[in-house]
Design an enzyme around this catalytic site. Structure first.
Site, PDB file in Angstrom:
ATOM      1  N   CYS A 105     -16.308  37.534  11.356  1.00 60.76           N
ATOM      2  CA  CYS A 105     -16.348  38.421  10.181  1.00 60.76           C
ATOM      3  C   CYS A 105     -17.007  39.761  10.485  1.00 60.76           C
ATOM      4  O   CYS A 105     -16.810  40.720   9.748  1.00 60.76           O
ATOM      5  CB  CYS A 105     -17.089  37.730   9.045  1.00 60.76           C
ATOM      6  SG  CYS A 105     -16.321  36.172   8.615  1.00 60.76           S
ATOM      7  N   HIS A 131     -18.004  43.034   4.043  1.00 58.41           N
ATOM      8  CA  HIS A 131     -17.025  42.015   4.414  1.00 58.41           C
ATOM      9  C   HIS A 131     -16.806  41.125   3.193  1.00 58.41           C
ATOM     10  O   HIS A 131     -17.767  40.722   2.538  1.00 58.41           O
ATOM     11  CB  HIS A 131     -17.548  41.197   5.596  1.00 58.41           C
ATOM     12  CG  HIS A 131     -16.870  39.877   5.739  1.00 58.41           C
ATOM     13  ND1 HIS A 131     -15.505  39.782   5.878  1.00 58.41           N
ATOM     14  CD2 HIS A 131     -17.350  38.610   5.717  1.00 58.41           C
ATOM     15  CE1 HIS A 131     -15.180  38.507   5.952  1.00 58.41           C
ATOM     16  NE2 HIS A 131     -16.278  37.769   5.851  1.00 58.41           N
ATOM     17  N   ASN A 165     -10.867  35.513   2.061  1.00 55.31           N
ATOM     18  CA  ASN A 165     -11.665  36.017   3.182  1.00 55.31           C
ATOM     19  C   ASN A 165     -10.726  36.190   4.383  1.00 55.31           C
ATOM     20  O   ASN A 165     -10.229  35.200   4.926  1.00 55.31           O
ATOM     21  CB  ASN A 165     -12.784  35.009   3.467  1.00 55.31           C
ATOM     22  CG  ASN A 165     -13.646  35.384   4.659  1.00 55.31           C
ATOM     23  OD1 ASN A 165     -13.255  36.177   5.507  1.00 55.31           O
ATOM     24  ND2 ASN A 165     -14.829  34.788   4.726  1.00 55.31           N
TER      25      ASN A 165
END
Ligand code: UT7
Length: 330
Positions: free
Chosen positions: A113, A257, A287
Site C-alpha cells: 500500500c 491510501h 482498497n
C-alpha cells in the site's frame, strides 16, 4: 537543484463492477457489514487474462496524454505493485513493452500500500539529480485473482479491488514541486498482512499441500493493521508538515491510501480535520493497494478538490508494515 513536478496523471480501472451484493452470492457476508466496517460499496475486477501491466499501460497512456509528451520521451519506468503479471520479472517490463519503450530502464517495487509513495520518492531522487527527464511511475494491482472468496477469506476479499494509476514526473524550476518524502517501515509486522506462498524459503515454493492449506491467500490481522494505521498515518502526515514548516491550514487536500473509510475517518479525527480536506473514494474502488493514491488523485483533481499551485500531502500505511508521506505543491 532541480525539483520534481507531476506533469500528468491518469488512471484506469477494469470494466467489471462487483457490488457487495455480488459478494453475498459467494460468501457469508452482508452489504451492511461491509459498508459499516469499510465504507466500500463496489470495486472493479479484471476479466480473465487481464493483468496489472494491462491496467498500468492504460493508466500510463492517460498520464502521457495529460503531460502532453510523446510516449518516446519517457526515459524510465517504475511500477509499484504486489501483483505483477508473473512471479518474475516485474510488471514494469511488460508495461514498457506494451508502450513500445523497449530499451529504457524499468523495475518494480513491492511495498504494497505504500508502493506509490516509495515510488514517488525514488523517482524524485532520479529527477533531482538530473538522471531522467520523464519518469513514468505506475501503481497498479490485480488483487481479485489472489483472494479467497469463500467465507473463510471474507475479511480480506471484501476489501480489495483492481486498478492502476500513473504519473509522469519531470524536472521543474517553477512552482510545482515535491517538497519532501518520508518513508518508514517496521518489518516486525511482516506477517500481520501477508501472502506467504509462493515462498522462496520453501522447497518447492509452492505445492499441492501448501495450496490445500490455503497459504497462497493473503492473510491479515485486521485489528493490528487498524491499530497501527490510525497512529502511523497522522504521525507521518505531521512529520511531512513539520519538515516543510507547513501547517494544516497550508494544505488544500490530504490524499491517504484508501485502506478503509473507518481508518481515513479516524485519521481525520486525530488530525482534527474534517473529511472535506481528507479525500476518500473507497466506496467505488475498495482498497487498490499501490494504485489507490494515484486513482484518488485523479478523481480529486477532476472534482476540483485541488488545482495547480495547491499544497497536498499524500500518505500511506500498509503491509510491511510500511508507511510514508509526500508533501508537494501540485
Ligand atoms: O491497506 C491496509 C489493508 N488493511 C486494512 O485496511 C484493514 C484494517 N482493518 C480493518 O479495517 C478491520 O479490522 C476489518 C474491516 C478488516 C474488520 O473489522 P473488525 O471490526 O476488526 O472485525 P473483526 O475482524 O474483529 O471481525 C468481527 C466479526 C467476526 O465475527 P465474530 O467472530 O464476531 O462472530 C468476523 O468473523 O465480523 C466477522 N467478519 C465478517 N462478517 C461479515 C469478518 N469479515 C466479515 C465479512 N462479512 N466480510
Amino acid at each position: 537543484m532541480l525539483s520534481t513536478k507531476i506533469a500528468g496523471i491518469g488512471y484506469y480501472v477494469p470494466e467489471k463492477v462487483i457490488t457487495n451484493f455480488d459478494l453475498m452470492e459467494m460468501m457469508d457476508t452482508s452489504n451492511e457489514w461491509i459498508i459499516e466496517r469499510t465504507g466500500i460499496e463496489e470495486r472493479h475486477y479484471v476479466s480473465e487474462g487481464e493483468g496489472t501491466s494491462d491496467l498500468g499501460a492504460a493508466a500510463a497512456r492517460k498520464a502521457i496524454e495529460m503531460a502532453g509528451i510523446a510516449t518516446e520521451e519517457i526515459d524510465f519506468i517504475i511500477c509499484a505493485t504486489i501483483s505483477s503479471d508473473y512471479f518474475f520479472p516485474g510488471s514494469a517490463f511488460q508495461i514498457q513493452d506494451k508502450l513500445g519503450l523497449n530499451g529504457i530502464g524499468a523495475f518494480d517495487i513491492r511495498v504494497a500500500c505504500s508502493g506509490f509513495i516509495y515510488g514517488l520518492s525514488i523517482a524524485d531522487q532520479f529527477i533531482k539529480t538530473g538522471q531522467y527527464k520523464n519518469i513514468l511511475l505506475v501503481g497498479g494491482e490485480v488483487q481479485s485473482n489472489a483472494m479467497n472468496f469463500s467465507t473463510e477469506g471474507r475479511d480480506m476479499s471484501v476489501l480489495f479491488g483492481d486498478g492502476a494509476g500513473a504519473v509522469i514526473l519531470q524536472p521543474c524550476a517553477g512552482e510545482s514541486k515535491i517538497f519532501s518524502s518520508h518513508l518508514h517501515a517496521d518489518g516486525k509486522y511482516s506477517q500481520a498482512l501477508w501472502a506467504e506462498v509462493p515462498a522462496c524459503n520453501l522447497k518447492p515454493h509452492i505445492s499441492h499441500e501448501l495450496l490445500d492449506q490455503g497459504r497462497q491467500y493473503p492473510h491479515m490481522n485486521g485489528r493490528e493493521v487498524f491499530r497501527h494505521a490510525i497512529v502511523r498515518f497522522p504521525q507521518v502526515i505531521n512529520e511531512a508538515l513539520d519538515a516543510n514548516n507547513l501547517t494544516k491550514a497550508d494544505i488544500s487536500l490530504i490524499i491517504p491510501h484508501q485502506a478503509n473509510l473507518r481508518i481515513t475517518q479516524a485519521v481525520a479525527k486525530r488530525l482534527d480535520l474534517t473529511m472535506d480536506v481528507v479525500y476518500s473514494n473507497i466506496h467505488k474502488y475498495g482498497n487498490t493497494t499501490a494504485a489507490s493514491i494515484p486513482i484518488a488523485m485523479c478523481e480529486a483533481l477532476a472534482e476540483g478538490k485541488f488545482k495547480r499551485g495547491d499544497n497536498l500531502i499524500l500518505a500511506s500505511f500498509g503491509a510491511g508494515f510500511s508507511w510514508g508521506a509526500i508533501a508537494l505543491r501540485y
